[in-house]
Design a protein around this motif. Sequence first.
Motif, mmCIF file in Angstrom:
data_model
loop_
_atom_site.group_PDB
_atom_site.id
_atom_site.type_symbol
_atom_site.label_atom_id
_atom_site.label_comp_id
_atom_site.label_asym_id
_atom_site.label_seq_id
_atom_site.Cartn_x
_atom_site.Cartn_y
_atom_site.Cartn_z
ATOM 1 N N VAL A 91 2.773 -2.047 -3.629
ATOM 2 C CA VAL A 91 2.787 -1.164 -4.800
ATOM 3 C C VAL A 91 1.483 -0.384 -4.895
ATOM 4 O O VAL A 91 0.395 -0.914 -4.658
ATOM 5 C CB VAL A 91 3.012 -1.989 -6.088
ATOM 6 N N ASN A 92 1.606 0.891 -5.233
ATOM 7 C CA ASN A 92 0.449 1.758 -5.416
ATOM 8 C C ASN A 92 -0.166 1.485 -6.786
ATOM 9 O O ASN A 92 0.313 1.972 -7.807
ATOM 10 C CB ASN A 92 0.870 3.224 -5.307
ATOM 11 N N LEU A 93 -1.228 0.709 -6.809
ATOM 12 C CA LEU A 93 -1.837 0.304 -8.079
ATOM 13 C C LEU A 93 -2.649 1.421 -8.725
ATOM 14 O O LEU A 93 -3.175 1.241 -9.830
ATOM 15 C CB LEU A 93 -2.708 -0.933 -7.859
ATOM 16 N N ASP A 94 -2.732 2.577 -8.064
ATOM 17 C CA ASP A 94 -3.357 3.739 -8.701
ATOM 18 C C ASP A 94 -2.419 4.364 -9.741
ATOM 19 O O ASP A 94 -2.862 5.119 -10.608
ATOM 20 C CB ASP A 94 -3.731 4.803 -7.652
ATOM 21 N N LEU A 95 -1.122 4.060 -9.621
ATOM 22 C CA LEU A 95 -0.153 4.498 -10.624
ATOM 23 C C LEU A 95 -0.230 3.571 -11.836
ATOM 24 O O LEU A 95 -0.626 2.402 -11.697
ATOM 25 C CB LEU A 95 1.262 4.476 -10.046
ATOM 26 N N PRO A 96 0.157 4.039 -13.010
ATOM 27 C CA PRO A 96 0.069 3.200 -14.214
ATOM 28 C C PRO A 96 1.206 2.173 -14.290
ATOM 29 O O PRO A 96 2.007 2.160 -15.227
ATOM 30 C CB PRO A 96 0.161 4.225 -15.354
ATOM 31 N N VAL A 97 1.260 1.286 -13.291
ATOM 32 C CA VAL A 97 2.371 0.334 -13.195
ATOM 33 C C VAL A 97 2.232 -0.837 -14.160
ATOM 34 O O VAL A 97 3.157 -1.650 -14.286
ATOM 35 C CB VAL A 97 2.508 -0.197 -11.757
ATOM 36 N N SER A 108 10.973 -2.891 -1.584
ATOM 37 C CA SER A 108 10.596 -2.941 -0.177
ATOM 38 C C SER A 108 10.376 -1.527 0.368
ATOM 39 O O SER A 108 10.948 -0.556 -0.130
ATOM 40 C CB SER A 108 11.692 -3.635 0.637
ATOM 41 N N PRO A 109 9.537 -1.373 1.396
ATOM 42 C CA PRO A 109 9.373 -0.060 2.029
ATOM 43 C C PRO A 109 10.700 0.537 2.496
ATOM 44 O O PRO A 109 10.908 1.752 2.389
ATOM 45 C CB PRO A 109 8.433 -0.347 3.205
ATOM 46 N N GLU A 110 11.608 -0.308 2.990
ATOM 47 C CA GLU A 110 12.922 0.171 3.440
ATOM 48 C C GLU A 110 13.692 0.810 2.284
ATOM 49 O O GLU A 110 14.193 1.939 2.386
ATOM 50 C CB GLU A 110 13.736 -0.996 4.010
ATOM 51 N N ALA A 111 13.811 0.081 1.172
ATOM 52 C CA ALA A 111 14.598 0.571 0.039
ATOM 53 C C ALA A 111 13.919 1.743 -0.656
ATOM 54 O O ALA A 111 14.588 2.691 -1.090
ATOM 55 C CB ALA A 111 14.849 -0.564 -0.948
ATOM 56 N N GLN A 112 12.591 1.691 -0.761
ATOM 57 C CA GLN A 112 11.872 2.777 -1.440
ATOM 58 C C GLN A 112 11.863 4.055 -0.590
ATOM 59 O O GLN A 112 11.913 5.162 -1.131
ATOM 60 C CB GLN A 112 10.438 2.344 -1.750
ATOM 61 N N SER A 113 11.838 3.900 0.726
ATOM 62 C CA SER A 113 11.903 5.084 1.594
ATOM 63 C C SER A 113 13.265 5.747 1.491
ATOM 64 O O SER A 113 13.372 6.976 1.465
ATOM 65 C CB SER A 113 11.617 4.696 3.048
ATOM 66 N N ARG A 114 14.314 4.942 1.432
ATOM 67 C CA ARG A 114 15.656 5.512 1.291
ATOM 68 C C ARG A 114 15.820 6.145 -0.084
ATOM 69 O O ARG A 114 16.385 7.232 -0.212
ATOM 70 C CB ARG A 114 16.718 4.435 1.509
ATOM 71 N N SER A 129 8.462 7.418 -5.010
ATOM 72 C CA SER A 129 8.219 5.994 -4.824
ATOM 73 C C SER A 129 7.012 5.500 -5.621
ATOM 74 O O SER A 129 6.084 6.257 -5.916
ATOM 75 C CB SER A 129 7.997 5.695 -3.343
ATOM 76 N N VAL A 130 7.020 4.190 -5.914
ATOM 77 C CA VAL A 130 5.868 3.545 -6.549
ATOM 78 C C VAL A 130 5.019 2.814 -5.512
ATOM 79 O O VAL A 130 4.065 2.128 -5.867
ATOM 80 C CB VAL A 130 6.313 2.560 -7.644
ATOM 81 N N LEU A 131 5.377 2.962 -4.235
ATOM 82 C CA LEU A 131 4.617 2.288 -3.188
ATOM 83 C C LEU A 131 3.531 3.188 -2.612
ATOM 84 O O LEU A 131 3.541 4.401 -2.806
ATOM 85 C CB LEU A 131 5.555 1.841 -2.053
ATOM 86 N N LYS A 132 2.617 2.569 -1.875
ATOM 87 C CA LYS A 132 1.591 3.333 -1.163
ATOM 88 C C LYS A 132 2.279 4.208 -0.119
ATOM 89 O O LYS A 132 3.201 3.760 0.567
ATOM 90 C CB LYS A 132 0.617 2.373 -0.477
ATOM 91 N N GLN A 133 1.818 5.437 0.009
ATOM 92 C CA GLN A 133 2.459 6.364 0.954
ATOM 93 C C GLN A 133 2.395 5.850 2.384
ATOM 94 O O GLN A 133 3.260 6.162 3.190
ATOM 95 C CB GLN A 133 1.816 7.742 0.859
ATOM 96 N N SER A 134 1.391 5.036 2.691
ATOM 97 C CA SER A 134 1.213 4.553 4.066
ATOM 98 C C SER A 134 2.358 3.668 4.541
ATOM 99 O O SER A 134 2.560 3.507 5.753
ATOM 100 C CB SER A 134 -0.108 3.779 4.177
ATOM 101 N N SER A 140 11.101 11.654 4.440
ATOM 102 C CA SER A 140 10.705 12.608 3.401
ATOM 103 C C SER A 140 10.107 11.918 2.181
ATOM 104 O O SER A 140 9.385 12.540 1.405
ATOM 105 C CB SER A 140 11.907 13.460 2.985
ATOM 106 N N ALA A 141 10.371 10.618 2.000
ATOM 107 C CA ALA A 141 9.799 9.890 0.859
ATOM 108 C C ALA A 141 8.282 9.873 0.922
ATOM 109 O O ALA A 141 7.607 9.831 -0.112
ATOM 110 C CB ALA A 141 10.327 8.465 0.819
ATOM 111 N N ALA A 142 7.744 9.923 2.143
ATOM 112 C CA ALA A 142 6.288 9.885 2.309
ATOM 113 C C ALA A 142 5.631 11.235 2.040
ATOM 114 O O ALA A 142 4.406 11.337 1.994
ATOM 115 C CB ALA A 142 5.948 9.424 3.721
#
Length: 385
Positions: A132-138, A327-333, A344-349, A354-356
């Motif tokens: 999870v990208n903790l830079d977002l206000p999660v 998961s990266p799989e589900a968030q990428s889809r 996505s709420v995950l780190k772009q890495s 196209s999700a990235a």
Amino acid sequence: MKKTLLIAGLSLAISTAASATNPDVNDWDAVIEQAQNQTVYFHAWGGSQEINNYLKWADQQLQSQYNVTLKHVKVADIAETGAKLLAEKAANNHSGGSVDMVWINGENFKSMKNNQLLFGPFAPSLPNWQHVNLDLPVDSDFSEPTLGLEAPWGVGQLVFIHDQQTLNNPPQTYTELLSYAKAFPGKISYPKPPEFHGSSFLKAVLIELTNNDPQLQQPVDEQTFDAFTAPLWSYLDELHPNSWRAGKQFPSGTAQTLQLLDDGELDLAISFNPNAVFSAQENGTLAESTASYAMQSGALSNIHFMAIPWNAQSKAGALVAINFLLSPEAQSRKGDLSIWGDPSVLKQSVLTGSAAKTKLHKSVPEPHPSWQTALEQAWLKRYNQ
């Protein structure tokens, strides 16, 4: 002896039931084991075919990977689910509830949290929390601390969609939007509150008209509400007579605004997904000449979340489902522009495709959740027909 065995057996059954009802999220192997053959009833908005199709895919993956079935219970307003949970609590139904997962944020989260309707905390203990990208206000939901009671799912931003062939230079502020409506009557509208996008429109206009007054980050003061919101009602009093169908009727939601845009009845559609235009183009809902944008001051933004009711029957299955959806799989889809395009709420890495590449607009924070309810009630009192 038999009585002793019966009591011991009963105690073991109660202990086992309690364990099954409240899985230990820190023992993930046990959670996966408990989740076997569970059906998770996921109450989520059902107004988008892209989202519905995505959840069908998620169900297929959960069944094949974890032997968990995800049933999408389509709701128009998650407040209906909140009312159902309150009724179950009033009836002392503290286990075997009818709802296993909810897609919530804002006032609905605050209400469920205040009424102790949620299981947890669980979110930071999920295996996929590491992505999870903790830079977002999660850890905050409309300024309300989440306390681990809900897991982030995606990023929402209020945007407008226009056809560049018919409107090349769309309004950049809500003041300009009013001027445009007066110049081209019948071409502007917004969904009828309390539909989420319509309520978001009200908040966004109020934020601009009050220069994002710090009072908006505090609970509504009933003593000053009428005076504070007076500019909004004056604005709408001018907008409605120049709106689609003279403000006597409003679109039912974002899907209808997209259809009205495609039909040429509206010049602007509204969405809370900055990538919605790409998904609509992909499935043929909108022409290739359409584009989305945010107002000059930025886009009203929030994180949307997933939570588990305190009395869910399939808590372990819900934990597995939420972890998979993170998961990266589900968030990428989910972020794929041709599938849903939800940021996505995950780190772009850790994202692919196209999700990235999703670019978010400048963010305007949501007001305190009490403003949504107050504005909806005031709108309905003034304009509901």
